[in-house]
Design an enzyme around this catalytic site. Structure first.
Site, mmCIF file in Angstrom:
data_model
loop_
_atom_site.group_PDB
_atom_site.id
_atom_site.type_symbol
_atom_site.label_atom_id
_atom_site.label_comp_id
_atom_site.label_asym_id
_atom_site.label_seq_id
_atom_site.Cartn_x
_atom_site.Cartn_y
_atom_site.Cartn_z
ATOM 1 N N LYS A 239 0.813 -1.226 0.000
ATOM 2 C CA LYS A 239 0.000 0.000 0.000
ATOM 3 C C LYS A 239 0.848 1.279 0.000
ATOM 4 O O LYS A 239 0.422 2.299 -0.536
ATOM 5 C CB LYS A 239 -0.919 -0.012 1.227
ATOM 6 C CG LYS A 239 -2.027 -1.034 1.110
ATOM 7 C CD LYS A 239 -2.574 -1.451 2.455
ATOM 8 C CE LYS A 239 -1.782 -2.580 3.044
ATOM 9 N NZ LYS A 239 -2.357 -3.182 4.235
ATOM 10 N N GLU B 281 -3.928 -4.678 -7.532
ATOM 11 C CA GLU B 281 -5.254 -5.085 -7.030
ATOM 12 C C GLU B 281 -5.238 -5.413 -5.532
ATOM 13 O O GLU B 281 -6.163 -5.093 -4.787
ATOM 14 C CB GLU B 281 -5.743 -6.306 -7.834
ATOM 15 C CG GLU B 281 -7.129 -6.777 -7.507
ATOM 16 C CD GLU B 281 -8.205 -5.739 -7.845
ATOM 17 O OE1 GLU B 281 -8.439 -5.504 -9.024
ATOM 18 O OE2 GLU B 281 -8.787 -5.166 -6.912
ATOM 19 N N VAL C 275 -6.072 -3.011 -2.044
ATOM 20 C CA VAL C 275 -7.373 -2.702 -1.439
ATOM 21 C C VAL C 275 -8.254 -3.949 -1.496
ATOM 22 O O VAL C 275 -8.436 -4.525 -2.556
ATOM 23 C CB VAL C 275 -8.067 -1.530 -2.189
ATOM 24 C CG1 VAL C 275 -9.423 -1.225 -1.561
ATOM 25 C CG2 VAL C 275 -7.197 -0.287 -2.186
ATOM 26 N N GLU D 26 -1.438 -5.624 10.494
ATOM 27 C CA GLU D 26 -0.142 -5.147 10.008
ATOM 28 C C GLU D 26 0.928 -5.490 11.038
ATOM 29 O O GLU D 26 0.619 -5.743 12.215
ATOM 30 C CB GLU D 26 -0.183 -3.627 9.823
ATOM 31 C CG GLU D 26 -1.148 -3.154 8.756
ATOM 32 C CD GLU D 26 -0.832 -3.706 7.375
ATOM 33 O OE1 GLU D 26 0.258 -3.451 6.870
ATOM 34 O OE2 GLU D 26 -1.679 -4.412 6.813
ATOM 35 N N ASP E 283 -4.195 2.374 7.946
ATOM 36 C CA ASP E 283 -4.281 1.416 6.835
ATOM 37 C C ASP E 283 -5.486 1.757 5.940
ATOM 38 O O ASP E 283 -5.362 1.808 4.713
ATOM 39 C CB ASP E 283 -4.396 -0.006 7.406
ATOM 40 C CG ASP E 283 -4.611 -1.050 6.334
ATOM 41 O OD1 ASP E 283 -3.628 -1.402 5.662
ATOM 42 O OD2 ASP E 283 -5.763 -1.504 6.149
ATOM 43 N N LYS F 162 -5.784 3.090 1.967
ATOM 44 C CA LYS F 162 -6.647 2.467 0.945
ATOM 45 C C LYS F 162 -7.608 3.470 0.308
ATOM 46 O O LYS F 162 -7.823 3.446 -0.903
ATOM 47 C CB LYS F 162 -7.403 1.294 1.572
ATOM 48 C CG LYS F 162 -6.463 0.116 1.887
ATOM 49 C CD LYS F 162 -7.115 -0.899 2.787
ATOM 50 C CE LYS F 162 -6.184 -2.070 3.055
ATOM 51 N NZ LYS F 162 -6.615 -2.904 4.183
#
Ligand code: HSE
Length: 349
Positions: free
Chosen positions: A128, A152, A155, A212, A223, A227
């Site tokens: 991310k 892909e 998220v 995480e 996080d 996203k």
């Protein structure tokens, strides 16, 4: 068609991907004329190998299961390979970047991705950091170098978002997005409703590999912020940064709050949303009390969901796994297969 694939990072997601590739080898060849050989793996902690002839995945996965170093694949001990050296020296068509996520700088993953793209490799990542912080730069670089850059898995893990929008929302304008984008917090809120204390639920999420490395990123909303930034910048062609997103995590919600809300016909959910207003993106991540009659209230455990408001279709909701070894490993495979289908299409022209 055969591809040479190299992996930078071989943790949960990397191993999940290798397991799927191994299990589905015949299926992929038979159904999609897709073949792959893993020509190299470079992991900071587990070791590295470059094997131009292709790695025997049964043998390698056994080594990883036993917790041994990757170099044990060969009898002779190889020297330590740094990621930069690895990218320069491995001959691959597709580089899979699945190193750890750094939401502050996106490094060192961003540098690895740039290097791979400049070398002419297609890049697939579930990381991310680079996409949240440097999406436009990486996209431009990929276009300039005539390669694909796919993400892909950043998220909702393997649940299709970007590939779905690309393939099936054509002609629609996306007006707004709103959803549950962090699996760990949704899991914790669900388990608190079932009677667990916050700490017990978080520990369970960590044991199951959802959280995480530093779970603050999950429970404080960072996080989900990453996203919603990725979604905004990709789907709305936005330029927003994580610090521009209003953020509140779930640490202020107690088990009592969760149970009281339920009694009154609500559920707490960590909701991420974004919309474009007068050309400006407004995005937020915060806990909301959602009436039990609404679909998002019934998304429980590790499941994530995203509701798209579209000008032609109205509301479309997709729900699916938001985290997990196989689920994110699948995201990598789905991106690679999409690259394969695009290459086939280009060849037919
Ligand atoms: N920690 C993340 C989550 C992993 O719980 O959603 C998937 O991005």
């Amino acid at each position: 068609m055969a591809y040479r694939i190299a992996l930078i990072g071989c943790g949960t997601v990397g191993q999940g991907f290798l397991e799927i590739l191994n299990e589905k080898e015949k299926f992929l060849k038979k159904n999609y004329d897709f073949e792959a050989k893993i020509v190299g793996i470079c992991d900071k902690l587990k070791g590295s190998i470059i094997e131009p002839e292709g790695i025997d995945l049964d043998k390698l996965l056994d080594i990883l299961k036993r917790g041994e170093r990757i170099e044990n694949y060969r009898k002779e001990e190889a020297g330590k390979i740094e990621a930069e050296y690895f990218i320069d020296n491995v001959e691959a068509d597709i580089m899979v970047e699945v190193t750890y996520t750094n939401l502050q700088t996106g490094e060192p993953a961003t540098a690895y991705i740039k290097k791979a793209i400049q070398k002419g490799c297609h890049v697939v990542t579930s990381n991310k950091g680079p996409v949240a912080l440097h999406y436009h730069e990486l996209k431009k670089l990929a276009e300039k170098n005539n390669v694909y850059f796919k993400f892909e898995g950043t998220v909702m893990s393997g649940s299709p978002i970007f590939n779905l929008v690309e393939s099936s929302f054509k002609g629609n304008e996306i007006l707004e997005i709103r959803g549950i984008l962090n699996g760990t917090t949704n899991f914790i809120l669900t388990k608190m409703e079932e009677g667990l204390e916050y700490e017990q639920a978080l520990k369970l999420a960590q044991e199951l590999g959802y959280a995480e490395a530093d779970p603050t990123a999950d429970v404080e909303g960072y996080d989900a912020v990453a996203k919603i930034v990725i979604l905004s910048n990709v789907l709305f062609d936005g330029k927003i940064k994580p610090q521009e997103v209003e953020r509140e995590g779930i640490t202020g919600i107690s088990k009592e709050d969760v149970l009281n809300a339920k009694e009154m016909g609500y559920r707490y959910k960590l909701i991420a949303s974004a919309k474009k207003e007068n050309g400006e993106i407004i995005a937020s991540v915060k806990p909301e009390r959602i009436p039990l009659t609404e679909p998002l209230a019934n998304i429980t455990d590790i499941i994530n969901a995203l509701c798209f408001k579209l000008d032609l279709l109205g509301e479309v909701i997709i729900q699916g796994p938001g985290a997990g070894r196989k689920e994110t490993g699948y995201a990598i495979l789905s991106d690679i297969l999409n690259i394969h289908f695009n290459i086939l299409k280009e060849e037919r022209r």
